[in-house]
Scaffold this active site. Sequence first.
Site, PDB file in Angstrom:
ATOM      1  N   HIS A 138       0.797  -1.232   0.000  1.00  0.00           N
ATOM      2  CA  HIS A 138       0.000   0.000   0.000  1.00  0.00           C
ATOM      3  C   HIS A 138       0.826   1.276   0.000  1.00  0.00           C
ATOM      4  O   HIS A 138       0.267   2.366   0.145  1.00  0.00           O
ATOM      5  CB  HIS A 138      -0.915   0.043   1.231  1.00  0.00           C
ATOM      6  CG  HIS A 138      -2.044  -0.923   1.168  1.00  0.00           C
ATOM      7  ND1 HIS A 138      -3.250  -0.633   0.568  1.00  0.00           N
ATOM      8  CD2 HIS A 138      -2.158  -2.186   1.609  1.00  0.00           C
ATOM      9  CE1 HIS A 138      -4.062  -1.673   0.668  1.00  0.00           C
ATOM     10  NE2 HIS A 138      -3.407  -2.635   1.291  1.00  0.00           N
ATOM     11  N   LYS A 143      -7.251  13.725   5.322  1.00  0.00           N
ATOM     12  CA  LYS A 143      -6.397  12.541   5.211  1.00  0.00           C
ATOM     13  C   LYS A 143      -5.435  12.538   6.392  1.00  0.00           C
ATOM     14  O   LYS A 143      -5.353  13.525   7.126  1.00  0.00           O
ATOM     15  CB  LYS A 143      -5.627  12.528   3.896  1.00  0.00           C
ATOM     16  CG  LYS A 143      -5.021  13.893   3.515  1.00  0.00           C
ATOM     17  CD  LYS A 143      -4.450  13.908   2.127  1.00  0.00           C
ATOM     18  CE  LYS A 143      -5.478  14.009   1.019  1.00  0.00           C
ATOM     19  NZ  LYS A 143      -5.679  12.787   0.279  1.00  0.00           N
ATOM     20  N   ARG A 144      -4.669  11.451   6.551  1.00  0.00           N
ATOM     21  CA  ARG A 144      -3.670  11.430   7.626  1.00  0.00           C
ATOM     22  C   ARG A 144      -2.750  12.632   7.487  1.00  0.00           C
ATOM     23  O   ARG A 144      -2.506  13.108   6.375  1.00  0.00           O
ATOM     24  CB  ARG A 144      -2.793  10.177   7.467  1.00  0.00           C
ATOM     25  CG  ARG A 144      -3.349   8.958   8.092  1.00  0.00           C
ATOM     26  CD  ARG A 144      -2.339   7.829   8.002  1.00  0.00           C
ATOM     27  NE  ARG A 144      -2.146   7.362   6.650  1.00  0.00           N
ATOM     28  CZ  ARG A 144      -0.959   7.111   6.102  1.00  0.00           C
ATOM     29  NH1 ARG A 144       0.153   7.309   6.778  1.00  0.00           N
ATOM     30  NH2 ARG A 144      -0.862   6.663   4.863  1.00  0.00           N
ATOM     31  N   LYS A 156       1.831  14.091   2.134  1.00  0.00           N
ATOM     32  CA  LYS A 156       0.484  14.483   1.705  1.00  0.00           C
ATOM     33  C   LYS A 156       0.383  16.004   1.557  1.00  0.00           C
ATOM     34  O   LYS A 156      -0.547  16.531   1.003  1.00  0.00           O
ATOM     35  CB  LYS A 156      -0.563  13.955   2.671  1.00  0.00           C
ATOM     36  CG  LYS A 156      -0.604  12.409   2.668  1.00  0.00           C
ATOM     37  CD  LYS A 156      -1.703  11.861   3.506  1.00  0.00           C
ATOM     38  CE  LYS A 156      -1.665  10.348   3.634  1.00  0.00           C
ATOM     39  NZ  LYS A 156      -2.453   9.614   2.649  1.00  0.00           N
ATOM     40  N   THR A 178      -7.931   7.382  -1.406  1.00  0.00           N
ATOM     41  CA  THR A 178      -9.321   6.986  -1.624  1.00  0.00           C
ATOM     42  C   THR A 178     -10.280   8.131  -1.274  1.00  0.00           C
ATOM     43  O   THR A 178     -11.406   8.145  -1.740  1.00  0.00           O
ATOM     44  CB  THR A 178      -9.693   5.723  -0.794  1.00  0.00           C
ATOM     45  OG1 THR A 178      -9.165   5.858   0.523  1.00  0.00           O
ATOM     46  CG2 THR A 178      -9.151   4.463  -1.429  1.00  0.00           C
ATOM     47  N   LYS A 237     -13.992   9.360  -2.948  1.00  0.00           N
ATOM     48  CA  LYS A 237     -15.223   9.678  -2.205  1.00  0.00           C
ATOM     49  C   LYS A 237     -15.670  11.113  -2.508  1.00  0.00           C
ATOM     50  O   LYS A 237     -16.853  11.396  -2.663  1.00  0.00           O
ATOM     51  CB  LYS A 237     -14.983   9.537  -0.693  1.00  0.00           C
ATOM     52  CG  LYS A 237     -14.714   8.116  -0.266  1.00  0.00           C
ATOM     53  CD  LYS A 237     -14.064   8.046   1.112  1.00  0.00           C
ATOM     54  CE  LYS A 237     -13.369   6.706   1.283  1.00  0.00           C
ATOM     55  NZ  LYS A 237     -12.413   6.681   2.394  1.00  0.00           N
TER      56      LYS A 237
HETATM   57  O1  CBF Z   1      -4.449   1.396  -0.362  1.00  0.00           O
HETATM   58  C1  CBF Z   1      -5.171   2.079   0.577  1.00  0.00           C
HETATM   59  C2  CBF Z   1      -4.436   3.319   1.045  1.00  0.00           C
HETATM   60  O2  CBF Z   1      -3.368   2.885   1.877  1.00  0.00           O
HETATM   61  C3  CBF Z   1      -2.611   3.957   2.450  1.00  0.00           C
HETATM   62  O3  CBF Z   1      -3.454   4.754   3.233  1.00  0.00           O
HETATM   63  C4  CBF Z   1      -1.574   3.355   3.395  1.00  0.00           C
HETATM   64  O4  CBF Z   1      -1.777   3.347   4.563  1.00  0.00           O
HETATM   65  N1  CBF Z   1      -0.488   2.846   2.923  1.00  0.00           N
HETATM   66  C5  CBF Z   1      -1.984   4.796   1.350  1.00  0.00           C
HETATM   67  O5  CBF Z   1      -1.280   5.872   1.904  1.00  0.00           O
HETATM   68  C6  CBF Z   1      -3.056   5.296   0.387  1.00  0.00           C
HETATM   69  O6  CBF Z   1      -2.469   5.934  -0.712  1.00  0.00           O
HETATM   70  C7  CBF Z   1      -3.909   4.143  -0.112  1.00  0.00           C
HETATM   71  O7  CBF Z   1      -4.999   4.636  -0.839  1.00  0.00           O
END
Ligand code: CBF
Length: 797
Positions: free
Chosen positions: A349, A535-536, A541, A641, A645
């Site tokens: 991910h 987002k985080r 980011k 994601t 949304k």
């Molecule tokens: O694939 C799902 C999401 O995973 C993350 O949040 C992650 O924790 N590695 C990524 O940062 C996202 O880009 C990704 O959409």
Amino acid sequence: MQITKEEFKKELEQKLDSQFAVDVEHASLGELYSALSNVLRDGYAPNWRETRIKEAHEGKKQVYYFSIEFLPGTLLRSNLLNLGWMDTVKSALKDLGLNLDDIAAKEPDMALGNGGLGRLAAAFMDSLASTGYVGNGNGIHYKYGLFKQKFVNGYQVELPNDWLQKHNHWEVMRDNKSVLVHFGGQVNLVQKDNWMTPEYNGGYSIKAVPYDIPVVGYHTGIVNTMRLWDAEIPESEEINYPTIDDRRKVEDLTSILYPDDSSYSGRLLRLKQEYFFVSAGLQSILRYYTKDLKQNDMHNLPKYVAVHINDTHPAMAVAELMRLLVDEYHIDWDEAWKITVQVISYTNHTIMAEAMEKWDINMMTQLLPRIMQIITEIDRRYVISLTGKVAESVINDTRIVNNGNVQMAHLAIIGSHSVNGVAPLHTHLLETEVLKEFYELYPERFNNKTNGITLRRWLQIANPKLSKLLDQTVGRDWRTDSAKMLLLQDSYKNAKVLKQINEIKLENKEKLAKFIKKTTGITVDPTAIFDVQIKRLHAYKRQTLKLLHIIKLYHDLKNGIDHPKRVVIFGAKAAPSYTYAKDVIKVINEVANVINNDASIHGKLKVIFLENYDVTLAEKIIPAADISEQISTTTKEASGTSNMKLMANGALTVATMDGANVDIAKAVGQDNIFIFGLNKDQVYDYYNKHDYKPRDMYNSDQVMKETVDALIDGSFSKAANEGRVLYDSFLQENEEFLVLADFESYLQAQKKIEENWHDQRSWTQKALVNIAHSEEFNADNTVARYAKDIWGLKKLN
Ligand code: CBF
């Protein structure tokens, strides 16, 4: 099972009476929530039971999705929706003078995760059940979810999130399905009946108790199970834990999500958690396979079972499955290895190095001696299999045990038949940069599966009015066949539909404005541009880039340069030990304070940082957004994601060509998105040549200089120290996230947004195109691709 309004009312009254001895009129919202969820449980219980019988009876292959995070949010409304009860219940409650939203607000958010990968896991659970597959979640029953975020003097403060305090109404504890997980001690291999059998000396076992949470499929009658494991002391060992403190030490294993890994004890706990849920999950799978499915040949396991590793946290599944097959079921090593690789698959991910977990060999040997032996043996065989065939450097770079560590991503790749990324660009980067050597060794294992979202939740639950408009324009089938959403484009020039989209957005913005007023005391104008970044909080980011844009806008307004009214809305948590991210929060909060209280700009700019971003808050913000900020440094965001949304709710995206933004841009066309910034080749050029000199840019660009200087010139004096940290980071040579490199281009994109905003009709048309094309990011379809290409699943009859 369907229900009529009258039946529902009767059931509700009965539950209120038996649980709380109150009637509807005198029940509190909490009591109503409890009773209502219990009525609902009765509604899906038969389906849950029947799904399990059917699964066993049909013996279809099942996937087990192993994930350290699951972020389902709240379940009351989604269970109502999926069971097909939503309209009936809403209307029955209305008859009783009640409102579903008020009752639903009593449900604690199940924040058993941190961000995208946890939410994705929950979305996949929903989609599997909603499209007819048997899919099981396997995770941890954390006593405390992701911390509750508060701001005190602009600083993030983390409070425990005691989500279980009021009982989780959905879960069922299944003590009879408990298993033991062993830790510590020493292991010797001894010859017994012609088999090298491990003999354990010392160590201790922990009882893993499953809590099953139903996953109700959308109108399919299927109810799958998300199984979360909790830690208890085995009855047989209670004598060894005489004090409450002793007990707590054991039970704390599942207390918190992501223990702080900056300390040894934190890392040890995290490793323990990872093995705990992996071992418990695999043991219960094999028990089901042998006892319920009555299978006795482990060679057939891949015909019945797929185990998916969500990122590297569950990667020990490779070694644990080997342990179970070899030690417990006496399968020959080579055979066991074939079975393991066929059963397991892995999703990566992120390309961020920090997320490629590695564990210290000594720690692993102490905590998991048998697992370490097995990993060493897998590694030894891996090295032998490649010696003489590929360069030694390739073997060294890719082996599992190196530099005193166990490389979990390597274990996951070597032990899986499939390795996938989550958007085409991300997969391409895995293949050509981050995991290049693995890709050359196993090209057939690599594939892409672009992420998706639960459109039903983000439209029907979060934005019921837009959902209704879709029903009226494209028909109701979009709920199960999202391609139908494309028909919305036929209304591109339909003044009535455009007006309705506008009205719905305004209504959602008014609702959010009220919430903002209630929670922050700040008044915002719903007719302003609602510009959203949720987002985080992470340097890649680039909430920081948005911050610079805010400061630039503020300077303009102070200097008499006009801009359309804008409300910038942030939602983000910083990991507790990530000090830079916490500094960013403090600076944004202090900048917001100055701007929001400066009467001279006449409310033209407001900056709102909402506390405690979670799924529940996302459901409030997303329907009200005009702009979706997806501004990560190109190459760093695997997919994203929230971008999907937000577009589904008609926000227009401002984005770098990163992650799934690339795919969104392709889907909606360049006219309906605002793209800016360095592309992947330019980013890699900087990285490879090491010639990024932000100070030169800063010295030669007056606007940039004034904007960045505001962080240290006393303009935001309450965040002077943190402002300095950000300032220094931006100007640092070869700064990894290239904030200043994208500054100018980002301002241009924002200028274009403002120009477009003036033409509301064309803005709404762009929104319409975005809503229509969000169908491409439907998790139902993503899951179908996993089911077909990776897991080899067939739907239940
Ligand atoms: O694939 C799902 C999401 O995973 C993350 O949040 C992650 O924790 N590695 C990524 O940062 C996202 O880009 C990704 O959409």
